[in-house]
Design an enzyme around this catalytic site. Structure first.
Site, PDB file in Angstrom:
ATOM      1  CB  VAL A  63      76.063  47.679  53.169  1.00  0.00           C
ATOM      2  CG1 VAL A  63      75.892  47.387  54.295  1.00  0.00           C
ATOM      3  CG2 VAL A  63      76.647  48.246  52.222  1.00  0.00           C
ATOM      4  CB  CYS A  64      76.999  42.747  56.814  1.00  0.00           C
ATOM      5  SG  CYS A  64      78.410  44.032  57.583  1.00  0.00           S
ATOM      6  CB  ALA A  65      74.164  43.806  60.771  1.00  0.00           C
TER       7      ALA A  65
END
Length: 141
Positions: A100-102
């Site tokens: 998960v990233c932004a």
């Protein structure tokens, strides 16, 4: 057809921009389908976390992680991921891993590195943390 040719002749810059955008869109669709890294929606991710005990890796910077993260997510520094140092994750090689990233863009690169390093099941949250919070999913602070 004659009007289309005339329009393209009179507005060649606009027409070439339109063709370039269409080609980029088609390339994006094809590369997404052929990529070994699969994107998950929030519902699919929740099911994978609950049924298969998936490991969630949050690769956002520490300040963003502290503001709010997915319950049970492990924060892993981007520098460590960029170097390909996955020694802390060896015990999760056979478990599903969700990166998960932004916004879901930089997570694909990390997920590809994980696959190349021998991790079997690697996924990316489509839309990243923005999609998670937009879907009103639970966040730990």
């Amino acid at each position: 057809m004659q009007q289309l040719i005339e329009f393209v002749g009179n507005h060649y810059i606009l027409s070439s921009i339109w063709v370039a955008l269409a080609l980029m869109f088609i390339f994006s669709l094809i590369s997404g389908r052929l990529s070994p890294v699969k994107e998950l929606g929030t519902l699919e991710m929740t099911m994978l976390m609950n049924k298969q005990d998936a490991v969630v890796l949050d690769i956002r910077p520490q300040p963003d992680y502290r503001k709010g993260h997915i319950l049970g997510a492990r924060q892993v520094g981007a520098e460590k991921m960029a170097k390909g140092d996955f020694s802390d994750l060896e015990k999760y090689k056979d478990k599903p891993i969700i990166v998960v990233c932004a916004m879901g863009v930089s997570a694909k690169r990390t997920a590809s590195q994980l696959l190349k390093s021998g991790f079997n099941q690697v996924f990316v949250l489509k839309g990243g943390m923005n999609a998670w919070t937009s879907a009103s999913m639970p966040v730990a602070k």
